[in-house]
Design a protein around this motif. Sequence first.
Motif, PDB file in Angstrom:
ATOM      1  N   ARG A  40       0.840  -1.197   0.000  1.00  0.00           N
ATOM      2  CA  ARG A  40       0.000   0.000   0.000  1.00  0.00           C
ATOM      3  C   ARG A  40       0.878   1.252   0.000  1.00  0.00           C
ATOM      4  NH1 ARG A  40      -4.341   2.620  -1.722  1.00  0.00           N
ATOM      5  NH2 ARG A  40      -5.055   4.212  -0.277  1.00  0.00           N
ATOM      6  N   GLY A  41       1.935   1.239   0.811  1.00  0.00           N
ATOM      7  CA  GLY A  41       2.814   2.390   0.865  1.00  0.00           C
ATOM      8  C   GLY A  41       3.513   2.657  -0.451  1.00  0.00           C
ATOM      9  N   ARG A  42       4.037   1.624  -1.071  1.00  0.00           N
ATOM     10  CA  ARG A  42       4.724   1.846  -2.346  1.00  0.00           C
ATOM     11  C   ARG A  42       3.748   2.291  -3.433  1.00  0.00           C
ATOM     12  NH1 ARG A  42       9.240  -1.754  -5.651  1.00  0.00           N
ATOM     13  NH2 ARG A  42       9.672  -0.065  -7.131  1.00  0.00           N
ATOM     14  N   TYR A  43       2.551   1.723  -3.412  1.00  0.00           N
ATOM     15  CA  TYR A  43       1.544   2.139  -4.396  1.00  0.00           C
ATOM     16  C   TYR A  43       1.265   3.634  -4.286  1.00  0.00           C
ATOM     17  CZ  TYR A  43      -3.099   2.628  -6.524  1.00  0.00           C
ATOM     18  OH  TYR A  43      -4.171   3.056  -7.267  1.00  0.00           O
ATOM     19  N   LEU A  44       1.149   4.151  -3.073  1.00  0.00           N
ATOM     20  CA  LEU A  44       0.901   5.579  -2.887  1.00  0.00           C
ATOM     21  C   LEU A  44       2.124   6.413  -3.237  1.00  0.00           C
ATOM     22  CD1 LEU A  44      -1.088   5.424   0.472  1.00  0.00           C
ATOM     23  CD2 LEU A  44      -2.004   6.082  -1.757  1.00  0.00           C
ATOM     24  N   VAL A  45       3.300   5.963  -2.868  1.00  0.00           N
ATOM     25  CA  VAL A  45       4.531   6.710  -3.130  1.00  0.00           C
ATOM     26  C   VAL A  45       4.803   6.799  -4.627  1.00  0.00           C
ATOM     27  CG1 VAL A  45       7.047   6.617  -2.900  1.00  0.00           C
ATOM     28  CG2 VAL A  45       5.600   6.310  -0.899  1.00  0.00           C
ATOM     29  N   ASP A  46       4.695   5.678  -5.318  1.00  0.00           N
ATOM     30  CA  ASP A  46       5.036   5.638  -6.741  1.00  0.00           C
ATOM     31  C   ASP A  46       3.885   6.029  -7.651  1.00  0.00           C
ATOM     32  OD1 ASP A  46       7.472   4.772  -5.929  1.00  0.00           O
ATOM     33  OD2 ASP A  46       7.290   2.726  -6.683  1.00  0.00           O
ATOM     34  N   ALA A  99       1.304   3.648   6.064  1.00  0.00           N
ATOM     35  CA  ALA A  99       1.800   2.784   4.991  1.00  0.00           C
ATOM     36  C   ALA A  99       2.940   3.471   4.238  1.00  0.00           C
ATOM     37  CB  ALA A  99       0.661   2.433   4.038  1.00  0.00           C
ATOM     38  N   ILE A 100       2.794   4.764   3.952  1.00  0.00           N
ATOM     39  CA  ILE A 100       3.860   5.499   3.274  1.00  0.00           C
ATOM     40  C   ILE A 100       5.124   5.505   4.132  1.00  0.00           C
ATOM     41  CG2 ILE A 100       4.564   7.776   2.437  1.00  0.00           C
ATOM     42  CD1 ILE A 100       1.626   8.287   1.734  1.00  0.00           C
ATOM     43  N   ALA A 101       4.966   5.813   5.415  1.00  0.00           N
ATOM     44  CA  ALA A 101       6.120   5.844   6.318  1.00  0.00           C
ATOM     45  C   ALA A 101       6.780   4.467   6.404  1.00  0.00           C
ATOM     46  CB  ALA A 101       5.685   6.326   7.700  1.00  0.00           C
ATOM     47  N   HIS A 102       5.969   3.432   6.459  1.00  0.00           N
ATOM     48  CA  HIS A 102       6.505   2.065   6.553  1.00  0.00           C
ATOM     49  C   HIS A 102       7.325   1.733   5.314  1.00  0.00           C
ATOM     50  CE1 HIS A 102       6.683  -2.190   7.585  1.00  0.00           C
ATOM     51  NE2 HIS A 102       6.272  -2.469   6.361  1.00  0.00           N
ATOM     52  N   TYR A 103       6.804   2.055   4.146  1.00  0.00           N
ATOM     53  CA  TYR A 103       7.536   1.743   2.908  1.00  0.00           C
ATOM     54  C   TYR A 103       8.832   2.545   2.811  1.00  0.00           C
ATOM     55  CZ  TYR A 103       8.945   1.888  -1.946  1.00  0.00           C
ATOM     56  OH  TYR A 103       9.688   1.842  -3.095  1.00  0.00           O
ATOM     57  N   LEU A 104       8.768   3.846   3.080  1.00  0.00           N
ATOM     58  CA  LEU A 104       9.974   4.662   2.989  1.00  0.00           C
ATOM     59  C   LEU A 104      11.028   4.207   3.990  1.00  0.00           C
ATOM     60  CD1 LEU A 104       8.444   8.236   2.504  1.00  0.00           C
ATOM     61  CD2 LEU A 104       9.476   6.747   0.774  1.00  0.00           C
TER      62      LEU A 104
END
Length: 819
Positions: free
Chosen positions: A580-586, A674-679
């Motif tokens: 979810r985090g990578r989907y939002l980031v990218d 989710a963004i924080a977790h992915y980064l």
Amino acid sequence: MTRIDDAPPGDADGAAPAPTPTPGSQTVAPRQIPEIAQSHASSDAATRHATYAWPTRQGDACAHLDVLAQTRGDGTLRTWRYRAEVDGPAWLADAASSTPTSEAVPPHLPPYRHEHVATEVLDPGQRIPATAHAFARESFIDEVAAQAAQDPVAYRLRHLTPGSDDGPREVIRMVAQRAAWGLPSGTDAHTPPHGWQRGRGFAFDAQSARSSSPGAHADPDTWSAWIVDLDVNPASGEIALRRVVAGQASGAPDKAAEVNGVPAQQIADAVRHALGSRWQLAPSHDETGAARDAHPVMLDADSASSADTLPVGPDADHADHADHADRLVAAAAPAAAAIANALFDATGVRLRRPPFTPENLRTALRTPGDAIPPKSAGKKPKRRARRLSRWLAGGAVGSIGGFAGLAGVMLFGAAEIAPITAPDNTLWSAATLERGRQIALAGDCAVCHTAPKGATNAGGLALETPFGTVYSTNITPDPETGIGRWSYAAFARAMREGISRDGAHLYPAFPYTAFAKMSEPDMLALYAHLMSAPAVKYSPPKTSLPFPLNQRRLVAGWNWLYHEGTEYRPDPSQSTLWNRGRYLVDGAGHCGACHTPRNMLGAEQSKQYLKGGEAEGWRAPPLVASIDSPVPWTESALFDYLRTGFSSEHGVAAGPMAPVVAGLAALPESDVRAIAHYLASLSPKTDVAAVTEIARERAKGADIATTLGLENGRRTFEAACAVCHTDSGGVGHFGVRPLMGLNTSVSQATPDNLMHVLMNGIDQPATEALGYMPGFRDSFDDKQMAELAAFIRARYAPDQSPWEHLEVSAARARIAQAH
């Protein structure tokens, strides 16, 4: 026996009396059901009849479910007649010891509008679960819609009246829009494996708890809708569940309902009973964060281990408790029908009795009976060759062909997509519009498409690029100056391919390279949100780059080299939160547009992913471990910063990042986590205690003696800055108190960010709790600004080399547009 006939006495369209019930076999053979009087039927009506079966609650008998309906010339249902009965000795035993039935409206009544409805249920022992009635009804509706060549969702909506049926209509629309029903891509964007066929199925159910007794308390109605995506291997009968979209709501039928998801475990149980095997379900990567008491609507499926496969047989339900079917009634009743309808969509074969095991499917495929021919899997779309390999593949011949193809694209351009008269905004569910609003926040639409003091999304913001100034466009639904005449197809093409409705190429300053990764449901929701917003008639300045950059067809070549227009594919080895985090980031967040360095042609350098870039004259710091940050970022610090705009170990969001944080602050907390977790996963894992100690030491700065020779800067700092920014001071009531020793802008390789803040302050903080900072452009000249910056660097980043040409940097920041 329960019998309900809603036709008034003497109605010309009434049905003949029901026959005396007799036990029959457990095969799903066509049952005798009283025919609707043909003498009263219209000449263009057709009669449809089908029989289904379902195991009883106790698993010791079988229920036969007969549906007979008359359709009009346009394919819609005119009359409905339904009969359900339990076969075998169980019926006789139940008849001898029948118990009073509930006063609630029986679940076998259809939720759709017909001229005439007659139902008969022979079930004195109440052995037939409500799921059985939903299965028969929704399977039959799907068959009739297919025979009439009508979309199954639209067909059901035609039988629900706007106004009096707003509740169920809202549930159906929300689930259909969430699944991007009817669009050519979405979950079908990636073709199935070779030899497999793909299908989608829809089903709906309504349950009414309203009592028939006068003065009794009226409980709210409940509605649920399911869409199932699956793949089928016709040779082996294997079924691969891919995705389930399920929503439920309750309320008065004439009121729009707030739709919630269905618990994942409940979905898994319902699927297990229909397929005879276990499936694990988790929120999809494009499923937005939900409130604590809410459930996700869209879930991806993955098969459980073979050891988890359940026994299939008449005792399966009973083994799980006799009342298990009751717990599935409200929200999971459509499950079996949705799966059966998806199997029909994939293979053309109608399965009329669960469970839908590989063995049963293989048997049905060998003897399809009334099946329609299986639909073709279709041609797989040609995969775009990757970047440079497009030039080199096939040696010299391939290179020549590549040049010729590129020349053709740039010469002829893209086709125009026909305009629409006006968008029909009555189509959108409230949930779809809210989802679109959240996606617009995640994508910072208003940040780039709103000029200073201008109307929201009306365009006109000047974006400085190395190639010239690009002005953002009007994305309000104004028909003349905005996107009011854009169809969804035109909108999706612009977002995925960077091509406007009229065929003109958009400059990559518009980050369609990131938006292409968005899922079809999210893209549709964003379109709904933008088209439902107020229209603003405003023509922004035209972008006019110097020759040859003003030839927009050249962008086709840039796209050919650098643009991969595929949706995001989740990494199965990573968690739901990570994906979810990578989907939002990218995707919607397009973080790489600012935080990834670009090459000389303006394309992001994939090998330098998120390692720092430029944005509007500001340095966008790396989002991975870097010397730019004096203290390593932890996941919790990233969350605090992205959610509030402040981290006590790093500082305050300013410049172009401030409005980004303002948007993130309005998103569900789970999305920001989710963004924080992915980064955080992109950098080496840090020890929280060690980071705290590093921050404590860095906050002190170097000994004042190390700043000898910088007395002018020191005096300026003590007069203008120390009251808020020293480790021993801080007034507290001006908002947060970022310490200079922890501030990333002080440790960066260039002084640009610090100079921007010193000049302009922070007059629009990301969140109100941060407080404001005054700018000093009118208080200090460029030399004083340079002296102040030099002191701050020496005092609070002593391990970094001194900045050079600070007066030049100050002059550049002074003339730059304030942010």
